[in-house]
Design a protein around this motif. Structure first.
Motif, PDB file in Angstrom:
ATOM      1  N   ALA A  42      -2.538   2.793   6.781  1.00  0.00           N
ATOM      2  CA  ALA A  42      -2.033   3.663   5.714  1.00  0.00           C
ATOM      3  C   ALA A  42      -2.625   5.061   5.833  1.00  0.00           C
ATOM      4  CB  ALA A  42      -2.364   3.051   4.348  1.00  0.00           C
ATOM      5  N   GLN A  43      -3.931   5.135   6.106  1.00  0.00           N
ATOM      6  CA  GLN A  43      -4.564   6.442   6.286  1.00  0.00           C
ATOM      7  C   GLN A  43      -3.981   7.158   7.498  1.00  0.00           C
ATOM      8  OE1 GLN A  43      -7.665   8.376   4.990  1.00  0.00           O
ATOM      9  NE2 GLN A  43      -6.418   7.628   3.325  1.00  0.00           N
ATOM     10  N   GLN A 102      -1.841   5.652  -2.444  1.00  0.00           N
ATOM     11  CA  GLN A 102      -3.271   5.740  -2.143  1.00  0.00           C
ATOM     12  C   GLN A 102      -3.972   6.458  -3.294  1.00  0.00           C
ATOM     13  OE1 GLN A 102      -4.378   6.443   2.032  1.00  0.00           O
ATOM     14  NE2 GLN A 102      -2.288   5.949   2.626  1.00  0.00           N
ATOM     15  N   TYR A 149       5.372   7.910   3.268  1.00  0.00           N
ATOM     16  CA  TYR A 149       6.633   7.400   2.691  1.00  0.00           C
ATOM     17  C   TYR A 149       7.083   6.033   3.192  1.00  0.00           C
ATOM     18  CZ  TYR A 149       7.073  12.251   1.135  1.00  0.00           C
ATOM     19  OH  TYR A 149       6.848  13.475   0.573  1.00  0.00           O
ATOM     20  N   LEU A 158      -0.973   6.804   8.944  1.00  0.00           N
ATOM     21  CA  LEU A 158       0.389   7.303   8.729  1.00  0.00           C
ATOM     22  C   LEU A 158       0.357   8.526   7.812  1.00  0.00           C
ATOM     23  CD1 LEU A 158       3.407   7.159   9.131  1.00  0.00           C
ATOM     24  CD2 LEU A 158       3.518   5.461   7.278  1.00  0.00           C
ATOM     25  N   GLY A 159      -0.491   8.487   6.800  1.00  0.00           N
ATOM     26  CA  GLY A 159      -0.611   9.635   5.911  1.00  0.00           C
ATOM     27  C   GLY A 159      -1.128  10.866   6.636  1.00  0.00           C
ATOM     28  N   MET A 217       0.848  -1.188   0.000  1.00  0.00           N
ATOM     29  CA  MET A 217       0.000   0.000   0.000  1.00  0.00           C
ATOM     30  C   MET A 217       0.893   1.250   0.000  1.00  0.00           C
ATOM     31  SD  MET A 217      -3.609   0.437   2.016  1.00  0.00           S
ATOM     32  CE  MET A 217      -4.361  -1.112   1.536  1.00  0.00           C
ATOM     33  N   ALA A 256      10.692  12.063   2.080  1.00  0.00           N
ATOM     34  CA  ALA A 256      10.999  10.666   2.428  1.00  0.00           C
ATOM     35  C   ALA A 256      12.009  10.562   3.567  1.00  0.00           C
ATOM     36  CB  ALA A 256      11.503   9.928   1.190  1.00  0.00           C
ATOM     37  N   GLN A 261      -4.851  -2.813   6.943  1.00  0.00           N
ATOM     38  CA  GLN A 261      -3.699  -2.185   6.290  1.00  0.00           C
ATOM     39  C   GLN A 261      -4.074  -0.792   5.771  1.00  0.00           C
ATOM     40  OE1 GLN A 261      -2.321  -4.111   2.706  1.00  0.00           O
ATOM     41  NE2 GLN A 261      -0.254  -3.255   2.866  1.00  0.00           N
ATOM     42  N   ALA A 262      -5.301  -0.665   5.280  1.00  0.00           N
ATOM     43  CA  ALA A 262      -5.744   0.636   4.771  1.00  0.00           C
ATOM     44  C   ALA A 262      -5.927   1.630   5.907  1.00  0.00           C
ATOM     45  CB  ALA A 262      -7.048   0.472   3.986  1.00  0.00           C
ATOM     46  N   VAL A 319      10.804  10.646   7.606  1.00  0.00           N
ATOM     47  CA  VAL A 319      10.017   9.605   8.282  1.00  0.00           C
ATOM     48  C   VAL A 319      10.584   9.354   9.684  1.00  0.00           C
ATOM     49  CG1 VAL A 319       9.260   7.197   8.189  1.00  0.00           C
ATOM     50  CG2 VAL A 319       9.457   8.516   6.078  1.00  0.00           C
ATOM     51  N   PRO A 332       6.481  17.419   4.110  1.00  0.00           N
ATOM     52  CA  PRO A 332       7.326  16.302   4.534  1.00  0.00           C
ATOM     53  C   PRO A 332       7.855  15.485   3.350  1.00  0.00           C
ATOM     54  CG  PRO A 332       5.386  16.430   5.914  1.00  0.00           C
ATOM     55  CD  PRO A 332       5.175  17.405   4.779  1.00  0.00           C
ATOM     56  N   THR A 368       1.495  12.190   8.989  1.00  0.00           N
ATOM     57  CA  THR A 368       2.577  12.850   8.263  1.00  0.00           C
ATOM     58  C   THR A 368       2.170  14.252   7.837  1.00  0.00           C
ATOM     59  OG1 THR A 368       3.392  10.702   7.539  1.00  0.00           O
ATOM     60  CG2 THR A 368       4.168  12.617   6.311  1.00  0.00           C
ATOM     61  N   GLN A 369       0.922  14.409   7.402  1.00  0.00           N
ATOM     62  CA  GLN A 369       0.459  15.779   7.123  1.00  0.00           C
ATOM     63  C   GLN A 369       0.466  16.611   8.403  1.00  0.00           C
ATOM     64  OE1 GLN A 369      -3.208  15.872   4.849  1.00  0.00           O
ATOM     65  NE2 GLN A 369      -2.159  15.190   3.001  1.00  0.00           N
ATOM     66  N   ASP A 410      14.124  11.400  -1.982  1.00  0.00           N
ATOM     67  CA  ASP A 410      13.819  12.627  -1.231  1.00  0.00           C
ATOM     68  C   ASP A 410      13.256  13.739  -2.120  1.00  0.00           C
ATOM     69  OD1 ASP A 410      13.734  13.407   1.463  1.00  0.00           O
ATOM     70  OD2 ASP A 410      15.343  14.850   1.127  1.00  0.00           O
ATOM     71  N   LEU A 432       7.827   3.982  14.120  1.00  0.00           N
ATOM     72  CA  LEU A 432       6.398   4.158  13.876  1.00  0.00           C
ATOM     73  C   LEU A 432       5.652   3.068  14.622  1.00  0.00           C
ATOM     74  CD1 LEU A 432       6.391   4.623   9.980  1.00  0.00           C
ATOM     75  CD2 LEU A 432       6.218   6.433  11.705  1.00  0.00           C
ATOM     76  N   CYS A 472       0.023  11.270   0.495  1.00  0.00           N
ATOM     77  CA  CYS A 472      -0.923  10.304   1.070  1.00  0.00           C
ATOM     78  C   CYS A 472      -0.288   9.350   2.059  1.00  0.00           C
ATOM     79  CB  CYS A 472      -1.560   9.457  -0.032  1.00  0.00           C
ATOM     80  SG  CYS A 472      -2.680  10.320  -1.147  1.00  0.00           S
ATOM     81  N   THR A 473       0.898   8.831   1.753  1.00  0.00           N
ATOM     82  CA  THR A 473       1.344   7.607   2.439  1.00  0.00           C
ATOM     83  C   THR A 473       2.205   7.832   3.662  1.00  0.00           C
ATOM     84  OG1 THR A 473       3.365   7.438   1.122  1.00  0.00           O
ATOM     85  CG2 THR A 473       1.395   6.328   0.260  1.00  0.00           C
TER      86      THR A 473
END
Lengths: 166, 771
Positions: B661-662, A104, A145, B664-665, A101, B699, B657-658, B702, B697, B668-669, A136, B706, A142-143
């Protein structure tokens, strides 16, 4: 009028197919791909070479197709997300992205896939830190990373022929 | 055909999202990929000043360029309703008489190609007479301030907007009485706050500033529209196609049925694609030219189209000496820009979410949403909750310090219990938020480090989520037993297409591969009020369950007719029905036999309104429970996030899992707004309306650790006890990071984002270091 007067004939191999076009000098590679060739898999966002969404490979190296001129692709080999799978067989990166995943909304994904391919073509066994550093310049909203970094590591293992051990 | 085991297996499983397979090959269709035959391309001529009267628009030179078809101004919209806005219809499609912000659309150039339209837009000469401008909240509120709007506009008479706001206490939500730059004000009040403050053992005051943000959905706003004698068709990046349809129907005075709005995959939304954006521009272009018109904004234009509301929040809380909250008094001011858009609702929600999921016996919360000569603000993920939580949660932490108790204990003492009301008269809390807090604390403590510059923070929120419960869904069962699910809810990355397929698969007992979900086309898919407030799994999920039940009932009735037996002799089994004579009839067997041909289908309809389980507002509470540990470099002020711990209190995870995923997203925002992101106005213009200077943000940001946990207590009103996810985890992140930085540095920050410069200044300011 304006830049349209400067036309140039170019020939490029795009996903293995030789394409010849007469294009305006200001036409960007992504405009050629999306609007002329209908290869809409490559997306555009920032138009400033900082988000990575429009990344394609030119002679194997990643470029931002939003600012790379179509005329500069003359005589070169261009690979887009549409050329990543082998027919119906997805590339290990594509499979790993789906399974982890690592996408998204998916809008940034073609750029991440091509950027990741450029890494794995050179570095078959990258560390998570190397992957993150390499990616980077690609933005995903969405994810968060981590699933992307995990997916690239997973694809690398599969490309090396190792079993999954997540 | 049908796999009976699917009924038990598919929900609660981390199934592969089928939409992701389309997306990794480049085949997935987004609005920006769609053109219509004969389409013209549009480019917007935008205001280059904050506030000015338009004296003249000269398009003569632009019209001489090859390929240019038309240059449209508000003068060309005569006969149309020239504004939009679902709450206050104040938003000009093209500026009328004056411009109210830098970047406002003034004219629309139509040409045969994108390049021709862009070239011509440069040549449209607009003559202005500058007006005094109000560029921030203070200027907007100053006595004698110039007015952004000198008139009132039609407001929505839809009562649901009022019901989405406060509780049973004294609630006032209205436009200001006199003309001013106050676009909207809200008061939420119970008890006598002044008396309660006098009785308090300690009173803690604080003030925070929440930054102006941009959601940065990576697909910029775009639309393609076709107006003809038959009606209007628009394909756009709309989270809420039905809301956009209503605005468009009013503009053109068309029946709702003759306005078709379709939203394919969205390249991100996060609330920023809620409500009407560029659709009216593309539509009026097509109305004028009688050809389809495609309009694609760039990122800078998108930033000037919709940003999020910054907030200045003052909060005063009174406590007993053992740490119980007696009273909270909150005053919030939001800079909502030139047009109201959804800011009235964002303000109301921000107040609801500012005092926290605590027992607050006395409350007075007041808020004002201001018009300023800046880009319009509207919804962004969390919808007022991050603004409110930054104020309320950091104030609570500071109170704990004053009281000499821990941040955990002050929350343990004041958090509401299950079923207890947060807003009087509203739904009681459908969650065990205290247990969620302990999960976060345990995880944070497990990996805490005892080193200099290290700080741990956490914060809790509960949002009145789900928005207004009007949802419908349909299932069409085919002769081969496969199923089409229809929903007006938009797939923007959150995974609703897959989750709805899981629900239909489970409800009908057929394999997921035989379920096709079709979304967001007002000509085809049934009504859905919005795609936001984390509502889809809960409300569309319920509607879909009911649609599946309706379809099964119809199939049972058909089977009884075919078998000439009583209806109650036919029972549901996965993939079909069981009848007295014949053990199993598949859906397809029944449909074909009933129609008397290898043809036909059965449609089941599911409806959700404020009734039964969804009568009480809100439909559910969305919990935000987040902890972070940060390392602050005292030499540089750089904040590195070491731990991120989240709890998704979702009742039941249809796809775990979804959910992760939501979360973490979303988190992160949240880290973006906590540490990096802020739109900065420098005079009339934004200094950083691009992704180089507006730093999101990346890569390498991170967090090292987590821990994404899911609490499943089946306590939601949605399918299988599910509640929504997607926003909750963002909401407390700013407050948690501020607290962690305070613990690391010994100084409380009063604004986000905590950039290195700000943190370095915080550390270096006179005053003690970490106590």
């Amino acid at each position: 009028m304006l830049a349209e007067a400067h036309l140039q004939r170019i020939t490029a191999r795009i996903n293995g197919v030789e394409v010849t076009r007469t294009v305006a000098a200001r036409l960007t590679l992504v405009e050629l791909l999306r609007e002329d060739l209908g290869l809409t898999g490559t997306k555009v966002s920032c138009e400033l070479q900082v988000c990575g969404v429009c990344t394609v490979l030119v002679d194997g190296s990643p470029v931002s197709s939003c600012t790379y001129l179509a005329i500069d692709a003359d005589g070169r080999d261009v690979q887009t997300v549409e050329g990543l799978a082998d027919g119906e067989q997805l590339h290990p990166l594509q499979t790993a992205f789906v399974e982890s995943m690592a996408l998204q909304c998916g809008f940034c994904t073609p750029g991440f896939l091509m950027m990741s391919k450029a890494l794995l073509d050179r570095v078959p066994d990258p560390s998570p830190e190397q992957i993150a550093k390499h990616l980077d310049g690609n933005i995903c909203r969405c994810t968060g990373y981590e699933p992307i970094i995990r997916a690239v590591g997973c694809a690398a293992r599969r490309l090396r022929g190792e079993a999954d051990h997540e | 055909m049908s796999d009976p085991s699917a009924r038990e297996d598919v929900i609660g499983q981390s199934v592969i999202r089928r939409d992701l397979l389309e997306k990794v090959t480049g085949a997935a269709e987004y609005t920006v990929d769609i053109t219509m035959p004969g389409a013209l391309h549009a480019k917007i001529v935008r205001s280059d000043r904050a506030h000015a009267r338009i004296l003249d628009i000269d398009a003569r030179e632009a019209l001489t360029l090859p390929g240019v078809v038309s240059v449209i101004t508000s003068d060309d919209l005569r006969g149309l309703y020239p504004r939009f806005g679902h709450i206050i219809a104040d938003h000009c499609i093209l500026a009328i008489d004056k411009v109210r912000y830098y970047g406002e659309p003034v004219a629309l150039v139509l040409a045969e190609t994108v390049h021709e339209a862009a070239d011509a837009a440069e040549l449209v000469r607009v003559t202005y007479e500058d007006l005094a401008a109000v560029l921030d909240a203070d200027q907007a509120l100053a006595p004698g301030a110039p007015l952004v709007h000198e008139q009132r506009y039609a407001s929505s008479d839809d009562d649901s907007f009022r019901l989405l706001t406060g509780g049973k206490g004294k609630v006032a939500t209205e436009a200001a009485a006199e003309l001013s730059n106050v676009a909207h004000q809200v008061t939420l009040e119970w008890g006598d706050a002044d008396a309660a403050l006098r009785e308090a053992d300690i009173v803690v005051e604080s003030e925070v500033h929440f930054p102006m943000l941009y959601a940065y959905a990576m697909e910029p706003y775009n639309a393609v529209a076709s107006y003809s004698a038959d009606g209007l068709t628009v394909i756009s990046t709309a989270q809420h196609p039905y809301m956009v349809r209503d605005d468009l129907a009013r503009i053109f005075d068309l029946p709702l049925s003759r306005v078709r709005v379709r939203a394919p995959y969205l390249g991100g939304g996060y609330g920023s694609k809620s409500y009407t954006k560029v659709e009216p521009l593309a539509a009026v272009g097509s109305w004028v030219a009688r050809r389809p018109v495609k309009l694609v904004l760039d990122v800078e234009e998108s930033i000037y189209t919709t940003r999020a509301d910054p907030a200045d929040v003052k909060i005063t809380s009174g406590f007993t000496k053992d740490g119980r909250i007696l009273v909270r008094v909150i005053d919030m001011v939001m800079d909502s820009g030139a047009y109201a858009d959804n800011s009235p609702l964002v303000l109301a929600k921000a107040l609801n979410r500012s005092f926290g999921p605590y027992r607050v016996p006395t409350l007075r919360a007041t808020g004002r949403s201001l018009y300023t000569n800046t880009a319009p603000a509207s919804s962004y993920r969390g919808f007022g909750a991050p603004q409110g939580a930054l104020a309320g949660e950091t104030n609570l932490d500071q109170a704990a310090d004053r009281l000499g108790i821990t941040s955990a204990d002050i929350r343990r003492l004041n958090l509401v219990d299950r079923d207890e009301e947060i807003l009087p008269g509203k739904r009681g809390l459908d969650a065990d938020i205290k247990a969620d807090l302990e999960m976060v604390l345990a995880s944070l403590n497990r990996d805490a480090k005892d080193v200099a510059g290290y700080g741990v923070g956490f914060a809790c929120t509960a949002s009145d989520a789900g928005a207004y419960p009007v949802s419908t869904a349909q299932v069409r069962v085919q002769t081969d037993g496969s199923v089409t699910v229809l929903s007006g809810s938009t797939e923007m990355g959150q995974g609703s297409r897959s989750a709805l397929a899981q629900i239909a698969s489970h409800e009908l007992g057929i394999d997921m591969s035989r379920v096709q979900v079709v979304q967001s086309d007002t000509a085809i898919t049934p009504y859905e009020r919005t795609t936001g407030a984390s509502r889809t799994t809960t409300l569309v999920g319920l509607a879909l369950q009911r649609a599946c039940e309706d379809a099964r009932k119809r199939v049972r009735e058909m089977a009884a007719e075919i078998m000439a037996c009583d209806g109650d002799e036919v029972t549901d089994v996965p993939g079909g029905v069981s009848t007295p004579g014949q053990a199993f009839l598949s859906y397809g067997d029944v449909i074909k036999a009933w129609f008397g041909a290898a043809a036909g289908e059965v449609t089941g309809v599911g409806l959700v309104r404020r009734e039964g389980v969804t009568e009480k507002m809100p439909p559910f509470w969305e919990i935000g429970m987040v902890g972070v540990a940060v390392q602050v470099d005292s030499d540089t002020g750089v904040v590195t996030v070491d731990q991120l711990v989240t709890v998704a209190d979702v009742g039941f995870a249809i796809n775990p899992q979804a959910v992760e995923a939501q979360d973490l997203g979303a988190a992160t925002q949240g880290l973006g707004m906590a540490l990096y992101e802020e739109l900065v106005y420098d005079g009339a213009q934004l200094a950083n309306a691009n992704v180089v200077d507006y730093r999101v943000p990346r890569a390498t940001d991170v967090p090292a650790k987590l821990d994404l946990m899911i609490a499943q207590r089946r306590d939601g009103v949605g399918p299988y006890g599910a509640k929504g996810a997607g926003e909750g985890t963002l909401n407390p992140v700013g407050a948690a990071v501020a607290a962690a930085v305070a613990r690391a540095t010994g100084k409380w920050p009063d604004r986000l984002p905590l950039t290195p410069e700000r943190v370095w200044t915080l550390i270096s300011d006179s005053g003690s270091a970490k106590e």
